[in-house]
Design an enzyme around this catalytic site. Structure first.
Site, short mmCIF file in Angstrom:
data_model
loop_
_atom_site.label_atom_id
_atom_site.label_comp_id
_atom_site.label_asym_id
_atom_site.label_seq_id
_atom_site.Cartn_x
_atom_site.Cartn_y
_atom_site.Cartn_z
N ASP A 108 0.77 -1.09 0.04
CA ASP A 108 0.13 -0.16 -0.23
C ASP A 108 0.86 1.35 -0.01
O ASP A 108 2.05 1.31 -0.29
CB ASP A 108 -0.82 -0.15 1.24
CG ASP A 108 -2.23 0.77 1.14
OD1 ASP A 108 -2.37 1.42 0.15
OD2 ASP A 108 -3.09 0.76 2.08
N HIS A 109 0.28 2.49 0.37
CA HIS A 109 0.96 3.62 0.10
C HIS A 109 2.24 3.63 0.59
O HIS A 109 2.74 3.28 1.64
CB HIS A 109 0.16 4.67 1.21
CG HIS A 109 -1.41 4.87 0.60
ND1 HIS A 109 -1.72 6.09 -0.18
CD2 HIS A 109 -2.48 4.24 0.72
CE1 HIS A 109 -2.90 6.15 -0.34
NE2 HIS A 109 -3.29 5.32 0.17
N GLU A 181 -3.42 8.03 7.54
CA GLU A 181 -2.98 6.66 7.49
C GLU A 181 -1.67 6.37 7.69
O GLU A 181 -1.00 6.95 7.07
CB GLU A 181 -3.51 6.06 6.35
CG GLU A 181 -3.35 4.57 6.40
CD GLU A 181 -3.98 3.74 5.15
OE1 GLU A 181 -5.17 3.11 5.36
OE2 GLU A 181 -3.53 4.23 4.05
N HIS A 225 -9.14 8.98 3.87
CA HIS A 225 -8.97 7.56 4.71
C HIS A 225 -9.68 7.80 6.18
O HIS A 225 -10.04 8.85 6.65
CB HIS A 225 -7.40 7.67 5.26
CG HIS A 225 -6.69 6.96 4.03
ND1 HIS A 225 -5.54 7.71 3.73
CD2 HIS A 225 -6.83 6.08 3.20
CE1 HIS A 225 -4.96 7.29 2.68
NE2 HIS A 225 -5.57 6.22 2.12
N HIS A 264 -9.53 4.89 -3.32
CA HIS A 264 -8.74 4.81 -2.00
C HIS A 264 -9.81 5.45 -0.92
O HIS A 264 -10.85 6.11 -1.39
CB HIS A 264 -7.56 5.73 -1.87
CG HIS A 264 -6.49 4.98 -2.54
ND1 HIS A 264 -4.94 5.65 -2.47
CD2 HIS A 264 -6.36 3.88 -3.17
CE1 HIS A 264 -4.09 4.65 -2.96
NE2 HIS A 264 -4.90 3.77 -3.75
N ASN A 286 -9.96 0.14 -2.06
CA ASN A 286 -9.17 -0.05 -0.41
C ASN A 286 -10.26 -0.09 0.39
O ASN A 286 -10.98 0.76 0.73
CB ASN A 286 -8.00 0.83 -0.43
CG ASN A 286 -7.03 0.70 -1.14
OD1 ASN A 286 -6.70 -0.14 -1.98
ND2 ASN A 286 -5.62 1.56 -1.01
#
Length: 358
Positions: A108-109, A181, A225, A264, A286
């Site tokens: 992920d990110h 996040e 997020h 996202h 996500n």
């Protein structure tokens, strides 16, 4: 024809990832990407996918990777995150085929400050490729959305040139996902940065498509997020259609939706927002915040219900000499979390139309 007629069960790499996403686009469904932090959460996600006959994406974040390796390890140079990502990938690879579903194994990110983590995973991919002729991971994400557009694209191109020969899919982000996040806090960014422009998306496509077709774009449409009260987050998934139309026009091709798009901040989204996103070419969404809470629910409810059996090793309402091992054994209460997590993953798959696809 189902997914297993196109790609095999187990972890996918190379063109098989694109074949899966092509099938999803053509059949108007998307695949949830669930963050996993342990073998327990990974197994619960795979169990859900098996039960509803669906492909699935399992992903690790930088912080989740460090947790997989053990919170007692130092991570000043991302060493715990690299080791944890490798451990997670090897575990998932070991068991994925037994669940009988196609799996995209993703990281992920990765912001600019976390590139040492990314570099460590690429080294592990190369090592695995040397031994098995495929990378350890299916795909990795570079999130350089906080950098100037030109720098973002330039760095993605540099990394993609290393990834493509190994058969690794690249996911990149253009435009910022709000919220916080894993230590990356975008809570206070300018609201305009949460909405990507079609021209920017095409610039990404033009640069990366020269290297390989195996990439996806997380274009921001107000994404944040976490989970917020209704009305606090303004999602506009209809904007994704403009990206598709602009790129199609620039390419002059016949493909209606040339872009592989990523959603996202999917936790807390309405079913209508999700449907609109999928209709506009989103192939991956996500989900993390909702599944974290789902994992807690099973454990919380078990502890609440069985609290009188969890105070001592011996002695409970059934008798002072009655043992409590069958209640405090971690395999019992952790399993309850796995069950509720698995059910939430199934719900995400239903929302995305990803049921009975094998």
């Amino acid at each position: 024809m189902g997914v297993l007629d196109i790609v095999p069960a187990g972890v996918l790499t190379g063109d098989n990832v694109r074949k899966l996403f092509d099938y999803a686009k053509e059949n108007k469904f998307a695949i949830p990407a669930i963050n996993v932090t342990s073998s327990s959460t990974a197994n619960a996600v795979l169990e859900a996918a098996r039960d509803i006959k669906a492909p699935i994406i399992l992903q690790v974040s930088q912080g989740g990777s460090a947790y997989f390796a053990g919170k007692g390890l130092a991570n000043d140079k991302q060493q715990a995150s690299v080791s944890g990502a490798k451990a997670a990938a090897l575990h998932i690879r070991t068991v994925a085929k037994d669940y009988g579903v196609p799996v995209v194994l993703h990281s992920d990110h990765c912001a600019h400050k976390l590139l040492p983590w990314f570099d460590g995973m690429l080294a592990a991919d190369q090592e695995y490729y040397n031994a098995h002729q495929e990378p350890l991971f299916s795909s990795h994400m570079l999130d350089l959305s906080e950098e100037p557009k030109e720098e973002n694209i330039k760095t993605c191109v540099q990394y993609f040139k290393k990834m493509a020969p190994l058969g690794i899919w690249l996911e990149m982000e253009i435009g910022i996902t709000g919220g916080e996040e894993d230590g990356v806090d975008n809570s206070d960014v300018d609201n305009a940065a949460l909405y990507t422009q079609p021209e920017d998306v095409y610039d990404v496509h033009a640069a990366l498509s020269k290297i390989s077709p195996n990439f996806s774009i997380a274009a921001a449409f107000g994404n944040v997020h976490g989970v917020y009260k209704p009305g606090n987050v303004k999602l506009h998934p209809e904007l994704l259609q403009k990206h598709q139309e602009y790129t199609k026009t620039k390419l002059g091709g016949k493909v209606e939706k040339p872009l592989y798009l990523v959603f996202h901040g999917g936790s807390g989204s309405t079913k209508e927002e999700i449907k609109t996103a999928v209709d506009n070419g989103v192939v991956k969404m996500n989900v993390d915040t909702d599944t974290q809470f789902a994992y807690l629910i099973g454990i919380r409810d078990f502890v609440s219900k069985k609290k009188d059996y969890l105070q001592t090793q011996v002695g409970n309402p059934e008798g002072a000499d009655k043992p409590n091992k069958k209640f405090y054994d971690p395999r019992v209460w952790v399993r309850e979390g796995e069950k509720t997590l698995s059910e939430r993953v199934k719900e995400a798959c239903v929302d995305l139309g990803n049921v009975g696809r094998l």
